[in-house]
Write a protein that holds these residues in place. Sequence first.
Motif, short mmCIF file in Angstrom:
data_model
loop_
_atom_site.label_atom_id
_atom_site.label_comp_id
_atom_site.label_asym_id
_atom_site.label_seq_id
_atom_site.Cartn_x
_atom_site.Cartn_y
_atom_site.Cartn_z
N GLY A 1 0.80 -1.22 0.00
CA GLY A 1 0.00 0.00 0.00
C GLY A 1 0.83 1.27 0.00
N VAL A 2 2.12 1.16 0.32
CA VAL A 2 2.99 2.34 0.31
C VAL A 2 3.27 2.73 -1.15
N SER A 3 3.15 4.02 -1.45
CA SER A 3 3.41 4.47 -2.81
C SER A 3 4.30 5.71 -2.81
N VAL A 4 5.01 5.89 -3.91
CA VAL A 4 5.86 7.06 -4.12
C VAL A 4 5.48 7.63 -5.48
N PRO A 5 5.17 8.94 -5.55
CA PRO A 5 4.66 9.52 -6.80
C PRO A 5 5.66 9.53 -7.94
N ARG A 6 6.96 9.50 -7.63
CA ARG A 6 7.95 9.50 -8.71
C ARG A 6 9.20 8.75 -8.28
N ALA A 7 9.41 7.62 -8.92
CA ALA A 7 10.61 6.81 -8.68
C ALA A 7 11.11 6.31 -10.03
N ARG A 8 12.33 5.81 -10.04
CA ARG A 8 12.87 5.24 -11.28
C ARG A 8 13.11 3.76 -11.06
N VAL A 9 12.59 2.94 -11.98
CA VAL A 9 12.78 1.49 -11.91
C VAL A 9 13.65 1.07 -13.08
N ARG A 10 14.70 0.31 -12.79
CA ARG A 10 15.64 -0.14 -13.81
C ARG A 10 15.86 -1.63 -13.67
N VAL A 11 16.04 -2.32 -14.79
CA VAL A 11 16.38 -3.74 -14.76
C VAL A 11 17.90 -3.86 -14.83
N ALA A 12 18.49 -4.45 -13.82
CA ALA A 12 19.95 -4.55 -13.74
C ALA A 12 20.51 -5.27 -14.97
N GLU B 1 10.44 5.92 -15.37
CA GLU B 1 10.23 6.79 -14.22
C GLU B 1 8.75 7.09 -14.06
N GLY B 2 8.26 7.06 -12.83
CA GLY B 2 6.85 7.37 -12.59
C GLY B 2 6.43 6.87 -11.23
N PRO B 3 5.13 6.90 -10.95
CA PRO B 3 4.64 6.42 -9.65
C PRO B 3 4.91 4.93 -9.47
N ILE B 4 5.20 4.53 -8.24
CA ILE B 4 5.43 3.12 -7.92
C ILE B 4 4.64 2.77 -6.67
N LEU B 5 4.11 1.56 -6.66
CA LEU B 5 3.29 1.08 -5.54
C LEU B 5 3.85 -0.23 -5.03
N VAL B 6 4.04 -0.33 -3.71
CA VAL B 6 4.46 -1.59 -3.09
C VAL B 6 3.21 -2.42 -2.85
N THR B 7 3.24 -3.70 -3.25
CA THR B 7 2.09 -4.59 -3.09
C THR B 7 2.45 -5.78 -2.20
N HIS B 8 1.45 -6.60 -1.92
CA HIS B 8 1.67 -7.82 -1.12
C HIS B 8 2.64 -8.76 -1.83
N TRP B 9 2.63 -8.73 -3.18
CA TRP B 9 3.43 -9.70 -3.92
C TRP B 9 4.70 -9.10 -4.53
N GLY B 10 4.85 -7.77 -4.48
CA GLY B 10 6.06 -7.17 -5.08
C GLY B 10 5.89 -5.69 -5.30
N VAL B 11 6.00 -5.26 -6.57
CA VAL B 11 5.83 -3.85 -6.90
C VAL B 11 4.96 -3.68 -8.14
N SER B 12 4.21 -2.57 -8.15
CA SER B 12 3.31 -2.25 -9.25
C SER B 12 3.36 -0.75 -9.45
N GLY B 13 2.30 -0.20 -10.05
CA GLY B 13 2.25 1.22 -10.33
C GLY B 13 2.69 1.51 -11.75
#
Length: 410
Positions: A208-219, A226-238
Motif C-alpha cells: 500500500g505504500v506508494s511514491v509519486p515518482r521513482a525510477r525502476v531499472r532492470v539490472a 520513471e513514474g509512480p510506484i506502488l508496493v504490493t503484497h506480492w512485489g511492486v506495481s504502479g
Amino acid sequence: MMTVAVLGGGAAGFFGAITCAESNPHLRVVLLEKTGKLLSKVRISGGGRCNVTHAADTAAQLVQHYPRGAKQLKEPFKQFGAVDTVRWFERRGVRLKTEPDGRMFPTTDSSETIAQCLLQAARVAGVEVLTQTTVEHIEPLAEGGFQLTLTGAHAQILPAARVLIATGGAPKSEQYEWLRRLGHSVQEPVPSLFTFNVPESPLRELPGVSVPRARVRVAGEKLEYEGPILVTHWGVSGPAVLKLSAWGARRLHELQYQSTALVSWIPDYTEDTLRQQFAAFREQHGKKVVTTNPLFGLPQRLWRTLSEHAGIGPETRWNELPSKLQNRLIENLLRTALPVRGKTTYKDEFVTCGGVALSEVNMQTMESRRVPGLYFAGEVLDIDGITGGFNFQAAWTTGYLAGQAMAKAA
C-alpha cells in the motif's frame, strides 16, 4: 443487401461495426461475439471507470506511448486521433474529463457509460449483434468475399463481402493458428503491462505504500522507466513498473521474468548530491533520530524500512551515523535491489505484445495485403500501448479506419 461481418464484441469490433454501418446504411453489418458478454474489457478497464483515451493534440504526441506499432500508427492517428475520439463520444452525449496525468475518463466515472454509448450507437446504426456465436471457419471465395461457418446460438453459413477481425490479443501462439491458415504471419505473443513478483522483497511489510515518482531499472539491461510506484503484497506495481514491462515485454520474456529490479526512490539525486544533502541536514538537525525523520517527502514506513535495512538502529541520531551505514542508506535510496521472480497480470487488464504482422496490413485502411476484403483492428494486431488509455485509442483508430474502408469498398 451486402453483408459485412465483424468478429469480436470488444472496443475495436464495435467501433468498426458502428463506423461501417453509419457510413453506408445500405450494408448489412453483423457483429459476432463467441461469448455471452459484450465490451467486457471496456467495462473492467480503469478500475471500472474506463480510461477511454489520453489527452494528446497530435499524432506525434500519441505515438510516443506505443512500444509496438508507433511508426505505423502515425498516419492513422492523423486520420482519427484522441481529439476525434473525444468529439465522437461527445456527439453521442458522453463527455470526457482529463485527469492531471493526461488520462481521460467519462465524467460519470463509470465504464458502463461508455459501454451503453457503444451499444446504443450500434442499435441506432442497425448493427446486428449475435452473441454466443463462434466462427468455426472462414473461407475466402474465388469470386471474392467469404463464407463463414458459424456454430453456437446462431449456427449457419454466413456469406460476407467483407470481414473485420477484431478478436483481441491472445496469450498463446496456437490461438492465432486460424489467422496463419488465412495466410498471415503472427509476431509471437508475450505478455505486456504486468507487475513484478518479488517473493523475497525487503519491502514485503509495506503493502500500500506508494511514491509519486521513482525510477525502476532492470539490472544489466537498457530498460528503465520513471513514474509512480506502488508496493504490493506480492512485489511492486504502479505506472513505472507497468510501463517498464510494456517497453521491455520481449526482453523480460526472454529472461523468463527472472531479474533484479533496481529502484531509485529519489531519481533527482546522485550519490554526490545525496551526500551533500545529508551533510547539510546533519549540520542543522544532528540530534534528530534517523529512522523517524524521513527526508525527500518519502513515506515514513518506507524511510524506516530503508534505514533499518541499512543497519541503522532505532535510536541512532544523524550526528552519530557512521559513514558505513550512511553509505548503505544511500545505496538503498538510489538502488533498492528487488529480486524479481515472476509477474502478475495488472488487475484484469490483459494486454499482449504480438499479433498480426503490421507489414501485412495497409495501415491507411486496415485491409490485409494478403487477403482482399479482410480487415483487422485492435489488439489482434502487433500493436500495444503503455497504460493510460493508449490501447483503447489504438482500438478506436483502427476500428474507425477499417469501418470507413469497408463502407467505401462495398
